[in-house]
Design a protein around this motif. Sequence first.
Motif, PDB file in Angstrom:
ATOM      1  N   LEU A 119       0.825  -1.196   0.000  1.00 53.36           N
ATOM      2  CA  LEU A 119       0.000   0.000   0.000  1.00 53.36           C
ATOM      3  C   LEU A 119       0.867   1.256   0.000  1.00 53.36           C
ATOM      4  O   LEU A 119       0.514   2.265  -0.623  1.00 53.36           O
ATOM      5  N   ASN A 144      -5.854  -7.349   2.163  1.00 51.81           N
ATOM      6  CA  ASN A 144      -5.785  -6.055   1.476  1.00 51.81           C
ATOM      7  C   ASN A 144      -6.258  -6.113   0.025  1.00 51.81           C
ATOM      8  O   ASN A 144      -6.119  -5.117  -0.701  1.00 51.81           O
ATOM      9  N   ASN A 145      -6.830  -7.221  -0.394  1.00 54.52           N
ATOM     10  CA  ASN A 145      -7.254  -7.326  -1.792  1.00 54.52           C
ATOM     11  C   ASN A 145      -8.217  -6.214  -2.227  1.00 54.52           C
ATOM     12  O   ASN A 145      -8.092  -5.705  -3.353  1.00 54.52           O
ATOM     13  N   PRO A 146      -9.178  -5.791  -1.389  1.00 53.09           N
ATOM     14  CA  PRO A 146     -10.023  -4.675  -1.835  1.00 53.09           C
ATOM     15  C   PRO A 146      -9.203  -3.421  -2.122  1.00 53.09           C
ATOM     16  O   PRO A 146      -9.442  -2.726  -3.122  1.00 53.09           O
ATOM     17  N   ASN A 147      -8.225  -3.139  -1.257  1.00 52.14           N
ATOM     18  CA  ASN A 147      -7.369  -1.970  -1.471  1.00 52.14           C
ATOM     19  C   ASN A 147      -6.508  -2.133  -2.719  1.00 52.14           C
ATOM     20  O   ASN A 147      -6.323  -1.170  -3.479  1.00 52.14           O
ATOM     21  N   TYR A 148      -6.001  -3.336  -2.933  1.00 53.82           N
ATOM     22  CA  TYR A 148      -5.152  -3.559  -4.105  1.00 53.82           C
ATOM     23  C   TYR A 148      -5.942  -3.374  -5.403  1.00 53.82           C
ATOM     24  O   TYR A 148      -5.417  -2.817  -6.383  1.00 53.82           O
ATOM     25  N   GLU A 150      -8.591  -1.469  -5.796  1.00 51.17           N
ATOM     26  CA  GLU A 150      -8.844  -0.038  -5.966  1.00 51.17           C
ATOM     27  C   GLU A 150      -7.605   0.680  -6.499  1.00 51.17           C
ATOM     28  O   GLU A 150      -7.708   1.560  -7.361  1.00 51.17           O
ATOM     29  N   TRP A 151      -6.434   0.299  -6.024  1.00 57.29           N
ATOM     30  CA  TRP A 151      -5.200   0.893  -6.537  1.00 57.29           C
ATOM     31  C   TRP A 151      -4.971   0.501  -7.991  1.00 57.29           C
ATOM     32  O   TRP A 151      -4.496   1.311  -8.793  1.00 57.29           O
ATOM     33  N   GLU A 154      -6.934   2.691 -10.096  1.00 56.47           N
ATOM     34  CA  GLU A 154      -6.325   4.022 -10.084  1.00 56.47           C
ATOM     35  C   GLU A 154      -5.133   4.103 -11.032  1.00 56.47           C
ATOM     36  O   GLU A 154      -4.891   5.141 -11.664  1.00 56.47           O
ATOM     37  N   ALA A 185     -12.259 -10.412   3.448  1.00 54.11           N
ATOM     38  CA  ALA A 185     -11.679  -9.444   2.515  1.00 54.11           C
ATOM     39  C   ALA A 185     -11.912  -9.859   1.073  1.00 54.11           C
ATOM     40  O   ALA A 185     -12.153  -9.007   0.204  1.00 54.11           O
ATOM     41  N   ARG A 188     -15.416  -8.947   0.222  1.00 58.61           N
ATOM     42  CA  ARG A 188     -15.524  -7.498   0.023  1.00 58.61           C
ATOM     43  C   ARG A 188     -14.955  -7.091  -1.332  1.00 58.61           C
ATOM     44  O   ARG A 188     -15.517  -6.245  -2.030  1.00 58.61           O
ATOM     45  N   MET A 189     -13.835  -7.717  -1.696  1.00 59.95           N
ATOM     46  CA  MET A 189     -13.225  -7.405  -2.985  1.00 59.95           C
ATOM     47  C   MET A 189     -14.147  -7.794  -4.134  1.00 59.95           C
ATOM     48  O   MET A 189     -14.333  -7.028  -5.089  1.00 59.95           O
TER      49      MET A 189
END
Length: 222
Positions: A119, A144-148, A150-151, A154, A185, A188-189
């Motif tokens: 991240l 952290n897959n949802p964050n990954y 989203e990145w 981006e 997670a 969520r992803m």
Amino acid sequence: MSNDRWNAVDTYFNEQLAPADEALSAAVAASDAAGLPQIAVAANQGKLLHLLALAQGARKILEIGTLGGYSTIWLARALPADGQLISLEYDPAHADVARANVARAGLDKTVEVRVGAALDTLAQLEAEDAGPFDFFFIDADKVNNPNYVEWAVELSRPGSLIVVDNVVRDGTVADATSEDPSVLATRRMIELVGEHPRLSATAVQTVGLRGYDGFLLARVQD
């Protein structure tokens, strides 16, 4: 059907369609010798990543989760001579093994392995204006897959492909009552991807040498 049957089918496919070469075999051996967990993609899965990146015409690839660089080699081999692959790895020891494996495969000029929490590194890539990337392979810590994802959006362009590994969780992804952080997670992803206005996706279950699992494939829309 037994695991032995699944494994036999995978072994047959690998021998016929994705045979090991010196660099790939050495990468597996070096990773095992260094004590890395034996969780790299199977050969036929590596070949699938390679073919997807080739079909995509990828020139820039971002991999989240390097491990020993086995999937990195498969992906980097799909790039043109002036292509670039950046791979993010949390563990410095794993990164050292991966760099040696990548160099042995003759891909050290194509591949850059960055060490640190993904991240943080993803934010650095954005600050450097390193994107857009044509292809993403996400195979790191599952919480952290949802964050990954989203990145990845981006740092993408319209038409970029995103592959997320290990989304089936031995079937527990369908269990809405699960309290496992990785399952929560992953759900969520998947829900994020399903609702995302810029993503069109599917997910596929697999069985074989890596057990019962699967992957998600998403395309960034215009």
